[in-house]
Design a protein around this motif. Sequence first.
Motif, PDB file in Angstrom:
ATOM      1  N   ILE A   1       7.247   5.942   1.828  1.00  0.00           N
ATOM      2  CA  ILE A   1       6.957   5.713   3.249  1.00  0.00           C
ATOM      3  C   ILE A   1       5.454   5.830   3.493  1.00  0.00           C
ATOM      4  O   ILE A   1       4.812   6.747   2.981  1.00  0.00           O
ATOM      5  CB  ILE A   1       7.693   6.760   4.111  1.00  0.00           C
TER       6      ILE A   1
ATOM      7  N   GLY B   1       5.907   2.144   7.692  1.00  0.00           N
ATOM      8  CA  GLY B   1       6.237   1.209   6.615  1.00  0.00           C
ATOM      9  C   GLY B   1       7.083   1.898   5.562  1.00  0.00           C
ATOM     10  O   GLY B   1       6.836   3.062   5.211  1.00  0.00           O
TER      11      GLY B   1
ATOM     12  N   ASN C   1       6.892  12.113   1.433  1.00  0.00           N
ATOM     13  CA  ASN C   1       7.229  10.728   1.790  1.00  0.00           C
ATOM     14  C   ASN C   1       7.951   9.922   0.711  1.00  0.00           C
ATOM     15  O   ASN C   1       8.043   8.708   0.819  1.00  0.00           O
ATOM     16  CB  ASN C   1       5.943   9.960   2.152  1.00  0.00           C
TER      17      ASN C   1
ATOM     18  N   LYS D   1       0.822  -1.216   0.000  1.00  0.00           N
ATOM     19  CA  LYS D   1       0.000   0.000   0.000  1.00  0.00           C
ATOM     20  C   LYS D   1       0.850   1.258   0.000  1.00  0.00           C
ATOM     21  O   LYS D   1       1.863   1.339   0.700  1.00  0.00           O
ATOM     22  CB  LYS D   1      -0.870   0.049   1.268  1.00  0.00           C
TER      23      LYS D   1
END
Length: 260
Positions: free
Chosen positions: A128, A147, A116, A56
């Motif tokens: 990220i 993540g 990110n 994701k």
Amino acid sequence: MKDVLTIEGIKQILDYPLEIEILDCVDSTNDYLKRLAKDQFVDNKVAIAQKQTNGKGRRGRSFYSPDESGLYMSLLIRPDSLSLSSATKITTMAALAACYAIETVTQKQSYIKWVNDILIDDKKVAGILTEATVNFETKLVDYLVVGIGFNVYEPSEGFPTEIAQIAGSILEKQQPSIKNKLCGQFLNEFLKLFNHPQLFSYQEYRERSYVIGKEIVVHALDKQRVALAIDIDKDCHLIVEYSDQSKEVLSSGEISVRKL
Ligand code: BTN
């Protein structure tokens, strides 16, 4: 020589006592840890996958996570007392930690596309996704899942056409122990900043900005506006200027860099 992830290899680098699990295949390492956190008390745990079937990204996007070429990992922590507003700083810390880790392990200069994405040579090599669960009563973060997906190498079949123009890899060919080193180094750098936020240098974040001075598109819910990315302030917010000379300080959100 093949680059194989091992718990022992990561622990050789790691300065912190974390529980590490390496999975052959999972839907998403973020979702995996969130499921664990719901059913049992887990803390300071890292889940790494050789491959993700439903990796994701932010804003409901997917993150391409094929076997062999990438490092897909998530860290679950339960902060003592972290408000949701301070939690937004976590992605910023993770981005700087990712740059430090890439630079230490590969000596390559990397840049942060606010907020990110990590880029090398104009291509996205890491992304990220930070997720948090907040306690409704206390308004404090119950647990945090950070993540990060690194495109360490180019996938054997190349990147899918939809992302071929924007995605890149950190290294051209496989080298032993790079994934273990990147993983251990990223966790060290991130936890150092997380545990000692005073060590976070906004100047170092700013120096690695990919967007300052560039024409960008600010994506809001209902519209898109072209702007100039002027600067990043001390809170790592992005200062933009629109064509009517009005300025805005963005604390979160989505931007893309305009292709000239
Ligand atoms: C983005 O590009 O918008 C963020 C990508 C984040 C991908 C990482 S891979 C490990 C972890 N598990 C996920 O499902 N997503 C994150």
